[in-house]
Design a protein around this motif. Structure first.
Motif: not given
Length: 588
Positions: A520-524, A531-537, A546-553, A557-562
């Motif tokens: 998931w993180t690689s796809r994000l 910088k496709e923020y909405k798609r990342c969200l 899907a029951g997969c919880y995020p880690d620090g990485g 990555v999500l913050l980098a899309s902002c």
């Protein structure tokens, strides 16, 4: 064609031959001294041992060592008391095989047809000597972890021979089935043992416990304790050790620690083997501080550490790259009167390797040779890894070539470490050469090797070769795991090939593979770089659903899309309100 079958008369003829030599399973006895050629004449051999066996260590203490002293026997004989089979057989010590026993051993190793083996065994005379021969063969097979032939031998005793099986035969069969993860058959064998009116021993329950734990049947493992009490057997250290060992092998470390604590509450004194397992458990989890705590607890309980306890602790600090602490324990080992063997030296070398000091590891390697302790394949592998980690790939290859020059076999790991060294340098041609050399030497590249080549081709932008490797893997016999697709998704995402990335991601469900946090993180990351923020969200929400919880990485990555402060605040709010307890590395 010469038949594998042999008659009783042939057996009696073989009995007139001399006994086979004692199989000790020692490693090759070649001495590895850098810069010196081996000399086969007597003068050369005598000169080799003229070195003084006294030396002064760096703290000024006089020490001695013996060049003739052997390291641990194969099979882990010094890792604990081992499982006693009776007749004095202990793990790590090979029984003496008679000529007939050696013949039986040769046949069960090369013949796969059970009926042919059983017909062959039917020709044996029904004597006490024959019984001893068969059990000796089973013990020999167990020491070499050859479980299928053990099953054939013991099943023949139970179902076809006129011998009356004893508890040792049943224990061997329970152990073999447990190792093969055939827990139902192990359970059935235990019931057969009871029906035969054999009295189960603590070894019987220890083997059952380990089989249940390895297969994840923890409720049944607990029931074993109740069953033991029914036969008046206490929950001894042998049983607790098997329970802890099974839990560790079943990847249930938390439960293993709980059973260790229960063991102490039940006033069952932990043994050196118990403490070694716990130290190793924390060491592999990169918790060297906890490993040291267990070691100190062992000392406080008047349990004198043996060389295995010290080695496990050195290994724990080595995994964390704490070379100074590892060397401190190494010195304590010597102060306690133990002579370092190859395992201890290897652990100390590993600490310098992981700390990024390859020349420190090389110094220990030279010291080991100077002290008359032979490096083994693992020693050379550690040096290949040490140089490879530091980017000294030419030195890594020199050690690899020296390993082969010394007559040792370069293992899959040896090739993999050298491959990793050149992969870090981006040397595609050299990596391809190593893979070809691996195949030519009879070492079949596995999924991990091909994943490494996928990663290398992706990093240097050779996507056509990456697809060729993928096609080869899909044709078999390789198992494509989630890590294979993580590499592909990451590489295509980084290169901006989003359609191909999404195609691979969508195919995972068809392949019965579940995306993990790396997937998931690689796809994000692919959309974050654009910088496709909405798609990342959107992808982030899919991930949570899907029951997969995020880690620090993932959070980074999500913050980098902002692209603005407002979006950053929105991301932080979403994470805090919805997934705070599941998301490590949350920004303040």
């Amino acid at each position: 064609m010469q038949s594998l079958f042999f008659s009783a008369s042939a057996f009696m003829l073989i009995l007139e031959c001399s006994l086979n030599q004692l199989f000790l399973g020692n490693r090759s006895c070649k001495i590895c001294v850098r810069g010196k050629e081996h000399n086969s004449n007597d003068d050369g051999n005598a000169e080799k041992f003229k070195r003084d066996n006294l030396y002064i260590d760096k703290r000024g203490k006089l020490r001695s060592f013996s060049f003739k002293k052997k390291s641990r026997k194969r099979g882990g004989g010094l890792r604990g008391t081992g499982w006693k089979f009776g007749s004095g057989f202990v793990d790590g010590i090979f029984p003496v095989l008679s000529p007939i026993a050696q013949r039986i051993l040769d046949i069960v190793r090369i013949e796969v047809d059970s009926n042919r083996i059983w017909s062959c065994l039917d020709t044996l005379p029904r004597t006490h000597t024959t019984w001893d021969d068969i059990i000796n063969v089973a013990v020999q097979l167990r020491l070499n972890k050859q479980w299928s032939p053990i099953v054939l031998l013991c099943e023949w005793i139970l179902n076809r021979s006129s011998f009356k099986p004893d508890v040792m035969c049943y224990n061997l069969l329970i152990d073999a089935y447990g190792q093969k993860l055939l827990v139902k058959r192990a359970e059935l064998t235990y019931l057969q043992l009871l029906e035969a009116r054999c009295i189960p021993t603590e070894d019987t329950y220890a083997l059952l416990l380990r089989a249940y734990c390895t297969c994840g049947l923890f409720v049944k493992a607990e029931a074993v304790f109740t069953e033991m009490r029914k036969y008046g057997l206490p929950s001894s250290a042998v049983v607790y050790n098997a329970y802890i060992d099974g839990l560790i092998k079943g990847r249930n470390s938390q439960k293993a620690v709980e059973i260790f604590e229960r063991m102490k509450r039940d006033h069952c004194k932990p043994t050196n083997e118990t403490y070694t397992m716990l130290i190793n458990l924390y060491g592999k989890a990169n918790k060297s501080n906890m490993a040291l705590k267990v070691f100190n607890e062992m000392r406080s309980q008047n349990c004198q550490p043996n060389i295995c306890n010290y080695t496990a602790l050195v290994n724990a600090f080595a995994r964390d790259g704490h070379c100074e602490k590892a060397e401190e324990i190494f010195e304590q080992l010597q102060d306690a009167g133990h002579e370092p063997d190859v395992y201890v030296y290897n652990a100390l070398m590993e600490s310098y390797s992981r700390a990024g000091f390859p020349y420190g590891a090389a110094e220990i390697f030279s010291l080991m040779q100077h002290m008359g302790c032979e490096p083994d394949t693992a020693s050379y592998n550690i040096m290949v890894d040490a140089y490879g980690r530091a980017g000294l790939f030419e030195d890594a290859e020199a050690v690899f070539r020296e390993l082969k020059r010394q007559g040792m076999t370069a293992t899959m790991k040896s090739h993999m470490l050298l491959l990793s060294a050149y992969s870090k340098a981006g040397n595609v041609a050299k990596c391809e050469e190593i893979v070809n050399e691996m195949e030519n030497s009879g070492v079949k590249p596995d999924t991990y090797v091909l994943n490494s080549m996928l990663n290398l081709y992706g990093r240097v932008g050779q996507f056509s070769k990456m697809e060729e490797v993928l096609t080869t893997m899909q044709m078999g016999p390789y198992v494509l795991d989630i890590s294979t697709y993580n590499i592909l998704i990451n590489m295509y995402g980084r290169a901006g090939y989003l359609e191909r990335m999404e195609e691979l991601f969508g195919s995972l469900s068809d392949k019965l593979l579940k995306p993990d946090v790396v997937t998931w993180t690689s796809r994000l990351g692919a959309y974050s770089r654009k910088k496709e923020y909405k798609r990342c969200l959107e992808i982030f929400e899919e991930m949570i659903d899907a029951g997969c919880y995020p880690d620090g990485g993932t959070v980074k990555v999500l913050l980098a899309s902002c692209s603005c402060e407002e979006q950053i605040e929105q991301v932080i709010t979403v994470i805090r309100t919805m997934h705070r307890d599941k998301t490590p590395g949350l920004p303040a």
